[in-house]
Design a protein around this motif. Structure first.
Motif, short mmCIF file in Angstrom:
data_model
loop_
_atom_site.label_atom_id
_atom_site.label_comp_id
_atom_site.label_asym_id
_atom_site.label_seq_id
_atom_site.Cartn_x
_atom_site.Cartn_y
_atom_site.Cartn_z
N ARG A 17 -4.47 8.30 0.99
CA ARG A 17 -3.39 7.97 1.91
C ARG A 17 -3.41 6.46 2.08
O ARG A 17 -4.48 5.86 2.15
N SER A 18 -2.24 5.89 2.16
CA SER A 18 -2.13 4.45 2.30
C SER A 18 -0.96 4.15 3.24
O SER A 18 -0.05 4.96 3.38
N ARG A 19 -1.01 2.99 3.85
CA ARG A 19 0.03 2.61 4.81
C ARG A 19 0.80 1.40 4.29
O ARG A 19 0.23 0.31 4.15
N MET A 20 2.07 1.60 3.99
CA MET A 20 2.92 0.50 3.55
C MET A 20 3.22 -0.41 4.74
O MET A 20 3.56 0.07 5.82
N GLN A 21 3.11 -1.72 4.53
CA GLN A 21 3.35 -2.71 5.57
C GLN A 21 4.68 -3.42 5.26
O GLN A 21 4.71 -4.44 4.60
N LEU A 22 5.78 -2.84 5.75
CA LEU A 22 7.09 -3.37 5.43
C LEU A 22 7.30 -4.80 5.89
O LEU A 22 8.04 -5.56 5.27
N SER A 23 6.63 -5.20 6.96
CA SER A 23 6.80 -6.57 7.46
C SER A 23 6.14 -7.60 6.54
O SER A 23 6.36 -8.80 6.70
N ASP A 24 5.34 -7.15 5.58
CA ASP A 24 4.71 -8.06 4.62
C ASP A 24 5.32 -7.96 3.22
O ASP A 24 4.75 -8.48 2.26
N MET A 25 6.47 -7.31 3.12
CA MET A 25 7.17 -7.18 1.84
C MET A 25 7.45 -8.57 1.27
O MET A 25 7.76 -9.49 2.00
N MET B 63 1.73 2.15 -7.33
CA MET B 63 0.98 1.12 -6.62
C MET B 63 0.13 0.37 -7.63
O MET B 63 -0.41 0.97 -8.55
N ALA B 64 0.03 -0.94 -7.42
CA ALA B 64 -0.78 -1.79 -8.29
C ALA B 64 -1.47 -2.82 -7.40
O ALA B 64 -1.06 -3.05 -6.26
N TYR B 65 -2.52 -3.42 -7.93
CA TYR B 65 -3.31 -4.38 -7.16
C TYR B 65 -2.83 -5.80 -7.47
O TYR B 65 -2.85 -6.23 -8.62
N PHE B 66 -2.39 -6.51 -6.43
CA PHE B 66 -1.88 -7.86 -6.58
C PHE B 66 -2.67 -8.81 -5.68
O PHE B 66 -3.06 -8.44 -4.58
N ASN B 67 -2.85 -10.04 -6.14
CA ASN B 67 -3.38 -11.09 -5.27
C ASN B 67 -2.16 -11.72 -4.62
O ASN B 67 -1.45 -12.51 -5.24
N ILE B 68 -1.91 -11.37 -3.37
CA ILE B 68 -0.69 -11.83 -2.71
C ILE B 68 -0.84 -13.18 -2.03
O ILE B 68 0.08 -13.66 -1.38
N GLY B 69 -1.99 -13.81 -2.18
CA GLY B 69 -2.18 -15.15 -1.64
C GLY B 69 -2.69 -15.15 -0.22
O GLY B 69 -3.04 -14.11 0.34
N ARG B 70 -2.72 -16.32 0.35
CA ARG B 70 -3.28 -16.51 1.70
C ARG B 70 -2.19 -16.92 2.65
O ARG B 70 -1.26 -17.62 2.30
N GLY B 71 -2.34 -16.51 3.89
CA GLY B 71 -1.37 -16.87 4.90
C GLY B 71 -2.01 -16.99 6.26
O GLY B 71 -3.18 -17.33 6.39
N PHE B 72 -1.26 -16.68 7.25
CA PHE B 72 -1.73 -16.74 8.63
C PHE B 72 -2.35 -15.41 9.02
O PHE B 72 -2.17 -14.40 8.33
N PRO B 73 -3.08 -15.36 10.13
CA PRO B 73 -3.84 -14.16 10.49
C PRO B 73 -3.05 -12.86 10.53
O PRO B 73 -3.58 -11.82 10.20
N LYS B 74 -1.80 -12.88 10.91
CA LYS B 74 -1.05 -11.64 11.02
C LYS B 74 -0.38 -11.25 9.70
O LYS B 74 0.34 -10.26 9.63
N GLU B 75 -0.60 -12.03 8.65
CA GLU B 75 -0.07 -11.71 7.34
C GLU B 75 -1.21 -11.14 6.49
O GLU B 75 -2.35 -11.58 6.59
N LEU B 76 -0.88 -10.15 5.67
CA LEU B 76 -1.88 -9.65 4.73
C LEU B 76 -2.15 -10.74 3.72
O LEU B 76 -1.26 -11.52 3.38
#
Length: 185
Positions: A138-146, A77-90
């Motif tokens: 413990r962490s939760r992978m969010q597959l819908s935000d892949m 796991m690494a820390y990324f700035n994944i950008g901005r999106g809509f409310p239901k997106e990380l």
């Protein structure tokens, strides 16, 4: 003439952005300050890439690469700035599971923390165990935000985490969700 036209277009776009941001702020249901900070961060990253890297390495942006002093491996796991999106997106900075390394880009699955009152994971999530330094988390992978992200989104100021959960278990869950395949799942 063309340069003058594009300058006017940039000014026009900036003015229109100000109007839209003001309307967004008035709704009081979107954090405009965080959004503008995110835009500023991305603009500075673009400035760094185009005004420094491209100038130093190669005058052609598609032939210019961002190199890091260290990079995460697959199944870390690494820390990324994944950008901005809509409310239901990380959005913004998140710990991400590195699924595949494509050289200048990585396929990552953003993760969220699991709190005492967190609901059970849905079928599009997977709880994993990892270690930051010597501390188990413990962490939760969010597959819908892949997503695939450029390596320049990596925050190298943060350590990488070793994932304890078996790699095959993670891969099987992903195959099941994406391809409806069951391989010992």
């Amino acid at each position: 003439m063309e340069n003058k036209k594009s300058e006017m277009s940039v000014e026009y776009n900036m003015d229109e952005m100000k109007k839209s941001l003001k309307k967004l702020k008035e709704t009081e249901c979107y954090d405009v300050e965080k959004y503008t900070y995110s835009l500023l961060h991305q603009t500075r990253q673009l400035e760094y890439f185009y005004c420094q890297l491209v100038e130093e390495e190669n005058p052609e942006p598609d032939q210019t690469y961002y190199h890091v002093s260290r990079r995460p491996m697959v199944h870390q796991m690494a820390y990324f700035n994944i950008g901005r999106g809509f409310p239901k997106e990380l959005m913004d900075g998140h710990w991400c599971y590195v699924l595949k390394d494509f050289g200048s880009k990585m396929l990552v699955i953003p993760c969220t923390s699991i709190k005492e009152d967190s609901p059970e994971a849905t079928e599009y999530e997977l709880d994993i165990r990892a270690k930051i330094r010597k501390y188990p988390i413990r962490s939760r992978m969010q597959l819908s935000d892949m997503r695939v992200v450029d390596l320049q989104r990596l925050d190298i100021r943060k350590r990488f985490c070793n994932v304890i959960t078996d790699k095959k278990e993670i891969e099987n869950h992903i195959k099941h969700i994406i391809f409806d395949e069951d391989d010992e799942y």
